[in-house]
Structures are given as structure tokens and as C-alpha cells.
Design a protein around this motif. Structure first.
Motif, short mmCIF file in Angstrom:
data_model
loop_
_atom_site.label_atom_id
_atom_site.label_comp_id
_atom_site.label_asym_id
_atom_site.label_seq_id
_atom_site.Cartn_x
_atom_site.Cartn_y
_atom_site.Cartn_z
N LYS A 1 46.30 49.22 23.76
CA LYS A 1 45.44 50.08 22.93
C LYS A 1 44.45 49.24 22.13
O LYS A 1 43.26 49.55 22.07
CB LYS A 1 46.31 50.92 21.99
CG LYS A 1 45.58 52.00 21.27
CD LYS A 1 46.56 52.89 20.49
CE LYS A 1 45.86 54.07 19.91
NZ LYS A 1 46.77 55.02 19.29
N MET B 1 56.78 51.21 29.57
CA MET B 1 56.33 49.98 28.94
C MET B 1 56.87 49.92 27.52
O MET B 1 57.17 50.95 26.92
CB MET B 1 54.82 49.87 29.00
CG MET B 1 54.06 50.68 27.97
SD MET B 1 52.27 50.50 28.00
CE MET B 1 51.85 51.54 29.38
N SER B 2 56.96 48.73 27.01
CA SER B 2 57.48 48.57 25.65
C SER B 2 56.45 49.05 24.62
O SER B 2 55.26 49.17 24.92
CB SER B 2 57.80 47.10 25.38
OG SER B 2 56.61 46.34 25.28
N GLU B 3 56.91 49.31 23.42
CA GLU B 3 56.02 49.75 22.35
C GLU B 3 54.99 48.66 22.03
O GLU B 3 53.82 48.95 21.80
CB GLU B 3 56.83 50.09 21.10
CG GLU B 3 55.99 50.68 19.99
CD GLU B 3 56.83 51.13 18.81
OE1 GLU B 3 56.22 51.53 17.81
OE2 GLU B 3 58.07 51.09 18.87
N THR C 1 53.76 46.43 24.09
CA THR C 1 52.76 46.42 25.17
C THR C 1 51.78 47.56 25.01
O THR C 1 50.57 47.40 25.16
CB THR C 1 53.45 46.51 26.54
OG1 THR C 1 54.34 45.40 26.69
CG2 THR C 1 52.44 46.53 27.67
N ARG C 2 52.28 48.74 24.67
CA ARG C 2 51.42 49.92 24.47
C ARG C 2 50.38 49.63 23.39
O ARG C 2 49.19 49.91 23.56
CB ARG C 2 52.28 51.12 24.10
CG ARG C 2 51.52 52.42 23.98
CD ARG C 2 52.37 53.63 23.62
NE ARG C 2 53.81 53.52 23.74
CZ ARG C 2 54.52 53.74 24.85
NH1 ARG C 2 53.89 54.05 25.95
NH2 ARG C 2 55.83 53.64 24.85
N TYR C 3 50.80 49.03 22.27
CA TYR C 3 49.86 48.74 21.19
C TYR C 3 48.91 47.60 21.55
O TYR C 3 47.75 47.60 21.16
CB TYR C 3 50.60 48.45 19.88
CG TYR C 3 51.05 49.72 19.21
CD1 TYR C 3 50.13 50.55 18.58
CD2 TYR C 3 52.38 50.12 19.23
CE1 TYR C 3 50.52 51.73 17.99
CE2 TYR C 3 52.79 51.30 18.64
CZ TYR C 3 51.85 52.10 18.02
OH TYR C 3 52.23 53.28 17.43
#
Length: 83
Positions: free
Chosen positions: A10, A1-3, A5-7
Motif C-alpha cells: 500500500k 499475505m501478512s499484514e 506485506t499488505r502495508y
């Protein structure tokens, strides 16, 4: 997943944490068994994204009380141990 999306995920999980336990007299609890259980459940919630408000759920294998963020019918110890 893209950065990004990860954030986003979260942030979504942190924003949806259930409130910590309260003491009617003093406000939020920051210590004690109830707080420790809530804290452990919230940490697992960040991993699973799951929260079950059903009271009295116990592990089918060992009988331990399940955290609200534990999925399924077995506790993490029994599930990881393959019991």
C-alpha cells in the motif's frame, strides 16, 4: 499475505502515484474534469499497480478513452460486463 506485506505494498503504491495535473498559472488542480480523471485513475492504480503513459488509448469494444491505470485493451465497464 501478512499484514506487514499488505502495508508495504500500500505504501509503495501511494509513494508511486503519478503527480496530479497542474495549471501553469495556479499550480496543482483540485477540481475540474482533468483532476477527476486523474483521481479516478489513481484510485484504480491502487488496485492494479499499473500505469501506462501512452496517450490516446481507447477501449476496443466501446471506444471510450482508457485510464492510464486500466490494463488491457478494454475499459472496466466492458471488461466487467463481459462485452
Amino acid at each position: 499475505m501478512s499484514e506487514q506485506t499488505r502495508y508495504w505494498i500500500k505504501g509503495f503504491l501511494y509513494g508511486n502515484e503519478p503527480d496530479q495535473p497542474y495549471n501553469d498559472e495556479e499550480g496543482k488542480l483540485f477540481s475540474g474534469e482533468e483532476y477527476e480523471r486523474w483521481f479516478e485513475a489513481v484510485q484504480l492504480f491502487h488496485e492494479t499497480g499499473h500505469w501506462n503513459d501512452m496517450e490516446g488509448r481507447v477501449c476496443d469494444t466501446c471506444g471510450k478513452d482508457l485510464l492510464p491505470s486500466e490494463m488491457g485493451v478494454r475499459c472496466r465497464d466492458c471488461a466487467e460486463g463481459g462485452a
